[in-house]
Motif scaffolding. Structure first.
Motif, PDB file in Angstrom:
ATOM      1  N   ASP A  54       0.885  -1.123  -0.098  1.00 40.71           N
ATOM      2  CA  ASP A  54       0.056  -0.237   0.028  1.00 40.71           C
ATOM      3  C   ASP A  54       1.121   1.399   0.169  1.00 40.71           C
TER       4      ASP A  54
ATOM      5  N   ALA B 166       0.159   4.202  -0.993  1.00 36.94           N
ATOM      6  CA  ALA B 166      -0.412   5.481  -0.576  1.00 36.94           C
ATOM      7  C   ALA B 166      -0.256   5.686   0.955  1.00 36.94           C
TER       8      ALA B 166
ATOM      9  N   GLU C  51       1.704   8.709   3.172  1.00 40.56           N
ATOM     10  CA  GLU C  51       0.886   9.321   4.174  1.00 40.56           C
ATOM     11  C   GLU C  51       1.710   9.162   5.339  1.00 40.56           C
TER      12      GLU C  51
ATOM     13  N   HIS D 291       2.672  12.873  -2.353  1.00 43.37           N
ATOM     14  CA  HIS D 291       2.628  12.187  -3.586  1.00 43.37           C
ATOM     15  C   HIS D 291       3.432  10.792  -3.729  1.00 43.37           C
ATOM     16  N   VAL D 292       3.168  10.039  -4.693  1.00 46.59           N
ATOM     17  CA  VAL D 292       3.598   8.878  -4.837  1.00 46.59           C
ATOM     18  C   VAL D 292       4.236   8.956  -6.357  1.00 46.59           C
TER      19      VAL D 292
ATOM     20  N   LEU E 278      -1.978  11.642  -3.361  1.00 41.26           N
ATOM     21  CA  LEU E 278      -2.492  10.888  -2.607  1.00 41.26           C
ATOM     22  C   LEU E 278      -3.950  10.598  -2.945  1.00 41.26           C
TER      23      LEU E 278
ATOM     24  N   GLU F 209      -4.732   8.257  -5.419  1.00 38.71           N
ATOM     25  CA  GLU F 209      -4.731   6.764  -5.177  1.00 38.71           C
ATOM     26  C   GLU F 209      -5.671   6.100  -4.124  1.00 38.71           C
ATOM     27  N   ARG F 210      -6.507   6.982  -3.469  1.00 43.62           N
ATOM     28  CA  ARG F 210      -7.440   6.568  -2.519  1.00 43.62           C
ATOM     29  C   ARG F 210      -8.771   5.992  -3.264  1.00 43.62           C
TER      30      ARG F 210
END
Length: 293
Positions: free
Chosen positions: A267, A269, A273, A279-280, A289, A292-293
């Motif tokens: 995971d 994301a 966090e 950001h990723v 982010l 990503e959710r």
């Protein structure tokens, strides 16, 4: 003459430093100062004030106000009245405290006309143009007339150079300006405790004991820094474990703060966090982010 210092107060050579106002931090603080030496005209006073305003604006200080003073005005009135030392000191204390009742109580020593003039000066503090209108109506003694003319010229030149500046005048203020010999100024920012800086006219040590006309400014950098807008938080991006070094270097060159994962995570994301990243990096693409959710 420009300078950077760490001291309790800036003062010209040969002049005993004064303490910074009590609401300021008592320990050491950074300050930046400038002096304009050799010029005695209102243009010089206005120039230094406008330099301070322009410098603070360039740094990012938004709305600010400049409060002008003239600590030589009341002594000029007092000298014309022939006040004894005790009466002059009592009057000075009353005016510094903005104690109209005490000034009125000195009517027997001041005389009715002089008492009215001083009370009017005390009440006149406010927006520069309004204050000057009140001062111009007063029947001041000749030495005070010359002081008033100088103040009016400084107000006019500052207003011409900074039309939107919040400019005020306190014609009876002298505390903190004891060694000044003409127009003084203090800079403030709204909703901010403490002064951004200040300065004014004085006699600089010319090396011959006579002194040279000078005007200067000091900016208190601790207050200035608190007046500046908060910088945007750094953009942080989580790099997957094994991200090529060149990709991380390019992101940092573009202003990103990079945090590289030490191991592969299911995971990304959640890991971003946890690491304070917004950001990723996925397959060479930056994703926020919320995406990503």
């Amino acid at each position: 003459r420009f300078g950077w210092a760490r001291a309790n107060w800036f003062a010209p050579e040969g002049v005993e430093p004064v303490e910074r106002p009590s609401f300021a931090r008592p320990n050491w603080f950074a300050q930046v100062g400038a002096e304009l030496i050799g010029a005695s005209t209102p243009n010089a006073d206005a120039e230094v004030i406008l330099i301070a305003v322009e410098a603070l604006t360039a740094l990012g200080v938004g709305e600010m106000s400049v409060d002008l003073g003239l600590p030589t005005l009341v002594p000029a009135v007092g000298a014309a009245l022939g006040l004894d030392t005790e009466s002059a000191a009592r009057l000075r204390t009353a005016l510094d405290r903005k104690d109209a009742a005490e000034v009125a109580a000195m009517g027997d020593r001041l005389g009715a006309d002089a008492g009215k003039i001083l009370l009017a000066m005390l009440a006149a503090a406010g927006p520069a143009e309004d204050t000057m209108e009140v001062l111009n109506r007063l029947a001041l003694p000749e030495p005070a007339v010359r002081e008033r003319a100088t103040l009016a010229a400084v107000v006019e030149r500052v207003r011409a150079g900074a039309p939107d500046l919040n400019l005020t005048v306190d014609p009876v203020e002298s505390r903190g300006f004891e060694y000044h010999t003409g127009v003084t100024f203090t800079l403030f920012a709204p909703n901010l405790r403490g002064e951004l800086g200040g300065g004014g006219r004085y006699l600089a040590d010319g090396g011959d004991g006579a002194g040279e006309p000078a005007t200067g400014l000091t900016l208190f950098m601790d207050t200035v820094l608190r007046a500046l807008p908060r910088p945007a938080p750094p953009r942080r991006v989580l790099l997957p474990a094994g991200t090529p070094a060149a990709e991380g270097q390019q992101l940092r060159a573009d202003g990103w703060v990079t945090v590289e994962a030490m191991e592969t995570t299911a995971d990304a994301a959640a890991e971003a966090e946890r690491m304070g990243c917004g950001h990723v990096l996925e397959d060479g693409i930056l994703r926020a982010l919320e995406q990503e959710r």
